[in-house]
Design a protein around this motif. Structure first.
Motif, PDB file in Angstrom:
ATOM      1  N   GLY A   1       0.801  -1.231   0.000  1.00 49.08           N
ATOM      2  CA  GLY A   1       0.000   0.000   0.000  1.00 49.08           C
ATOM      3  C   GLY A   1       0.830   1.275   0.000  1.00 49.08           C
ATOM      4  N   ASN A   2       2.138   1.161   0.173  1.00 48.28           N
ATOM      5  CA  ASN A   2       3.019   2.341   0.106  1.00 48.28           C
ATOM      6  C   ASN A   2       3.288   2.548  -1.394  1.00 48.28           C
ATOM      7  N   ASN A   3       2.548   3.507  -1.981  1.00 44.98           N
ATOM      8  CA  ASN A   3       2.485   3.590  -3.448  1.00 44.98           C
ATOM      9  C   ASN A   3       3.217   4.810  -3.995  1.00 44.98           C
ATOM     10  N   TYR A   4       3.926   4.582  -5.094  1.00 43.32           N
ATOM     11  CA  TYR A   4       4.705   5.648  -5.742  1.00 43.32           C
ATOM     12  C   TYR A   4       4.487   5.595  -7.248  1.00 43.32           C
ATOM     13  N   ILE A   5       4.744   6.744  -7.874  1.00 46.72           N
ATOM     14  CA  ILE A   5       4.748   6.817  -9.331  1.00 46.72           C
ATOM     15  C   ILE A   5       6.199   6.580  -9.760  1.00 46.72           C
TER      16      ILE A   5
ATOM     17  N   PHE B   1      11.366  10.708  -4.118  1.00 46.98           N
ATOM     18  CA  PHE B   1      10.868  12.018  -3.675  1.00 46.98           C
ATOM     19  C   PHE B   1       9.555  11.790  -2.932  1.00 46.98           C
ATOM     20  N   ASN B   2       9.462  12.362  -1.722  1.00 47.77           N
ATOM     21  CA  ASN B   2       8.223  12.270  -0.956  1.00 47.77           C
ATOM     22  C   ASN B   2       7.144  13.130  -1.618  1.00 47.77           C
ATOM     23  N   ASN B   3       5.884  13.010  -1.131  1.00 48.85           N
ATOM     24  CA  ASN B   3       4.816  13.757  -1.823  1.00 48.85           C
ATOM     25  C   ASN B   3       4.830  15.263  -1.542  1.00 48.85           C
TER      26      ASN B   3
ATOM     27  N   ASN C   1      16.488   6.836   1.010  1.00 46.82           N
ATOM     28  CA  ASN C   1      16.258   5.403   0.907  1.00 46.82           C
ATOM     29  C   ASN C   1      14.767   5.126   1.020  1.00 46.82           C
ATOM     30  N   CYS C   2      14.328   3.972   0.520  1.00 43.63           N
ATOM     31  CA  CYS C   2      12.907   3.607   0.582  1.00 43.63           C
ATOM     32  C   CYS C   2      12.803   2.093   0.421  1.00 43.63           C
ATOM     33  N   GLY C   3      12.461   1.403   1.503  1.00 42.33           N
ATOM     34  CA  GLY C   3      12.430  -0.065   1.474  1.00 42.33           C
ATOM     35  C   GLY C   3      11.368  -0.609   0.536  1.00 42.33           C
ATOM     36  N   ASN C   4      10.139  -0.082   0.630  1.00 41.81           N
ATOM     37  CA  ASN C   4       9.073  -0.578  -0.258  1.00 41.81           C
ATOM     38  C   ASN C   4       9.395  -0.213  -1.707  1.00 41.81           C
ATOM     39  N   GLY C   5       9.998   0.958  -1.900  1.00 33.91           N
ATOM     40  CA  GLY C   5      10.398   1.379  -3.244  1.00 33.91           C
ATOM     41  C   GLY C   5      11.452   0.450  -3.833  1.00 33.91           C
TER      42      GLY C   5
ATOM     43  N   GLY D   1      19.839   4.413   6.407  1.00 37.49           N
ATOM     44  CA  GLY D   1      20.167   5.270   5.263  1.00 37.49           C
ATOM     45  C   GLY D   1      19.271   6.493   5.298  1.00 37.49           C
ATOM     46  N   ASN D   2      18.165   6.409   6.032  1.00 38.56           N
ATOM     47  CA  ASN D   2      17.269   7.546   6.323  1.00 38.56           C
ATOM     48  C   ASN D   2      16.897   7.459   7.801  1.00 38.56           C
ATOM     49  N   PRO D   3      16.500   8.599   8.395  1.00 32.81           N
ATOM     50  CA  PRO D   3      16.343   8.636   9.851  1.00 32.81           C
ATOM     51  C   PRO D   3      14.984   8.146  10.370  1.00 32.81           C
TER      52      PRO D   3
ATOM     53  N   VAL E   1      12.652  13.585  10.493  1.00 39.39           N
ATOM     54  CA  VAL E   1      12.744  12.167  10.889  1.00 39.39           C
ATOM     55  C   VAL E   1      11.435  11.457  10.551  1.00 39.39           C
ATOM     56  N   ASN E   2      11.532  10.175  10.227  1.00 40.13           N
ATOM     57  CA  ASN E   2      10.350   9.324  10.065  1.00 40.13           C
ATOM     58  C   ASN E   2       9.975   8.819  11.458  1.00 40.13           C
ATOM     59  N   VAL E   3       8.680   8.829  11.773  1.00 40.57           N
ATOM     60  CA  VAL E   3       8.245   8.554  13.152  1.00 40.57           C
ATOM     61  C   VAL E   3       7.453   7.240  13.175  1.00 40.57           C
TER      62      VAL E   3
ATOM     63  N   TRP F   1       4.354   7.642  10.643  1.00 41.71           N
ATOM     64  CA  TRP F   1       4.182   8.985  10.097  1.00 41.71           C
ATOM     65  C   TRP F   1       5.481   9.262   9.349  1.00 41.71           C
ATOM     66  N   GLU F   2       5.413   9.288   8.005  1.00 42.53           N
ATOM     67  CA  GLU F   2       6.652   9.437   7.230  1.00 42.53           C
ATOM     68  C   GLU F   2       7.054  10.893   7.037  1.00 42.53           C
ATOM     69  N   ARG F   3       8.335  11.128   7.178  1.00 44.62           N
ATOM     70  CA  ARG F   3       8.893  12.439   6.832  1.00 44.62           C
ATOM     71  C   ARG F   3       8.513  12.752   5.377  1.00 44.62           C
ATOM     72  N   GLY F   4       7.914  13.905   5.163  1.00 40.83           N
ATOM     73  CA  GLY F   4       7.631  14.348   3.782  1.00 40.83           C
ATOM     74  C   GLY F   4       6.397  13.759   3.147  1.00 40.83           C
TER      75      GLY F   4
ATOM     76  N   CYS G   1       6.112   1.341   5.644  1.00 42.06           N
ATOM     77  CA  CYS G   1       7.419   1.962   5.433  1.00 42.06           C
ATOM     78  C   CYS G   1       8.466   0.862   5.638  1.00 42.06           C
ATOM     79  N   GLY G   2       9.126   0.470   4.563  1.00 41.58           N
ATOM     80  CA  GLY G   2      10.073  -0.656   4.623  1.00 41.58           C
ATOM     81  C   GLY G   2      11.282  -0.346   5.491  1.00 41.58           C
ATOM     82  N   THR G   3      11.881   0.842   5.272  1.00 40.66           N
ATOM     83  CA  THR G   3      13.043   1.195   6.094  1.00 40.66           C
ATOM     84  C   THR G   3      12.600   1.345   7.552  1.00 40.66           C
ATOM     85  N   GLY G   4      11.372   1.846   7.760  1.00 40.78           N
ATOM     86  CA  GLY G   4      10.845   2.010   9.119  1.00 40.78           C
ATOM     87  C   GLY G   4      10.660   0.662   9.807  1.00 40.78           C
TER      88      GLY G   4
HETATM   89  N1  LIG Z   1       8.250   4.680   2.432  1.00 46.46           N
HETATM   90  C1  LIG Z   1       9.625   4.533   2.469  1.00 46.46           C
HETATM   91  C2  LIG Z   1      10.490   5.647   2.965  1.00 46.46           C
HETATM   92  C3  LIG Z   1      10.368   6.888   2.070  1.00 46.46           C
HETATM   93  C4  LIG Z   1      11.312   8.027   2.426  1.00 46.46           C
HETATM   94  C5  LIG Z   1      11.058   8.647   3.778  1.00 46.46           C
HETATM   95  N2  LIG Z   1       9.775   9.273   3.887  1.00 46.46           N
HETATM   96  C6  LIG Z   1      12.191   9.645   4.078  1.00 46.46           C
HETATM   97  O1  LIG Z   1      12.047  10.842   3.791  1.00 46.46           O
HETATM   98  O2  LIG Z   1      13.210   9.218   4.634  1.00 46.46           O
HETATM   99  C7  LIG Z   1      10.079   3.128   2.855  1.00 46.46           C
HETATM  100  O3  LIG Z   1       9.365   2.177   2.485  1.00 46.46           O
HETATM  101  O4  LIG Z   1      11.150   2.942   3.414  1.00 46.46           O
END
Ligand SMILES: N[C@@H](CCC[C@H](N)C(=O)O)C(=O)O
Length: 286
Positions: free
Chosen positions: A13-17, A66-68, A75-79, A165-167, A198-200, A216-219, A226-229
């Motif tokens: 469900g974490n969807n990107y273009i 790029f966030n929305n 970094n983006c795990g689901n991506g 790779g991201n906070p 920061v991603n929360v 709650w994702e940053r941006g 959130c995969g990295t989360g």
């Molecule tokens: N949804 C992602 C993380 C996307 C980037 C994040 N919002 C950031 O700015 O660090 C994931 O699946 O990891």
């Protein structure tokens, strides 16, 4: 009028273009604006952001995310799982195991095929970075933040921070359904002690092998996953003695489950699905 071909994909469900920059061209200066435009649910396609699949001189492909709100993440795990699926199915790579470059380094993806389609992807996300200087956050840069008291909005919380790779900052809660995702999330995201935001994450420990998770994702705000989360949540749970180093943990996200293992070798393995939603041509409004 500028137009480009896109594929909309999601991981839980974490969807990107997704735009294939092996074939399409986008102006660098316009990328934040393009991310905002395509993400808009009313006047764009609707998404959590924009992901570019680019040529790389270090790996098979390179991912940029790029966030929305137009900000670029590292970094983006689901991506990464979706980029791996796209790369295999569009024959950008020949093997089922290959490297992907991100702004925070190289990761290794391994895809599982069913009827020539990628269903599950395992990504070796590399080693978590734990020092305050690596998050980055205020305080002694050589120290880690494990179950440390921090005040937000006049209240004290015990938090753990992890960079994949991201906070990420992790809060433990008793009931995931009561987690203050939309109230505390935006306050913590923008707290000035996290110099890059920061991603929360909110985590409820179910057992030594199972966690509930909301983000709650940053941006981007609330997302389904959130995969990295989820990787950061498992690392944090090992550090806080809730789960075990070297064992697979199931993380239940709003959009479904991920299997995460902070291996004894030190790197974090993430396994989960990747799906295509639709493809089309986007006409950029000038
Ligand atoms: N949804 C992602 C993380 C996307 C980037 C994040 N919002 C950031 O700015 O660090 C994931 O699946 O990891």
């Amino acid at each position: 009028m500028t137009s480009f071909k896109f594929t909309k994909m999601h991981g839980l469900g974490n969807n990107y273009i997704y735009v294939n920059l092996f074939e399409e061209q986008l102006e660098e200066a316009k990328l934040p604006e393009i991310a905002k435009q395509v993400s808009n649910v009313y006047t764009g396609i609707g998404s959590d952001g924009l992901i570019l699949i680019c040529p790389s001189d270090k790996a098979a492909v390179k991912m940029r995310i790029f966030n929305n709100d137009g900000s670029e993440g590292k970094n983006c795990g689901n991506g990464l799982r979706c980029v791996a699926k796209y790369a295999v199915e569009h024959k950008l790579v020949k093997d089922t195991e290959f490297k992907i470059e991100t702004l925070s380094g190289l990761v290794e993806a391994k895809v599982q095929l069913k009827n020539n389609q990628v269903k599950l992807v395992t990504v070796d996300m590399g080693e978590p970075r734990l020092l305050k200087s690596q998050i980055p956050m205020a305080g002694n840069g050589n120290e880690k933040t494990i179950n440390e008291k921090m005040e937000f909005d006049g209240q004290l919380y015990e938090v753990t921070t992890v960079s994949m790779g991201n906070p990420h900052v992790i809060f433990y809660v008793d009931d995931i359904n009561q987690a203050p995702v939309t109230t505390l999330g935006p306050i913590v995201e923008k707290d000035e002690r996290f110099q890059e935001g920061v991603n929360v994450e909110f985590v409820q420990v179910v057992s030594e092998r199972e966690l509930h998770f909301r983000v709650w994702e940053r941006g981007s705000g609330v997302t389904q996953a959130c995969g990295t989360g989820a990787c950061a949540a498992v690392v944090s749970s090992v550090l806080n003695n809730y789960t075990n180093h070297g064992e697979e943990t199931t993380v239940h996200l709003a959009g479904g489950d991920l299997q995460i293992n902070w291996t004894k070798a030190g790197t974090v393995l993430m396994t989960g699905p990747a799906e295509v939603i639709c493809e089309g041509t986007y006409y950029l409004s000038e």
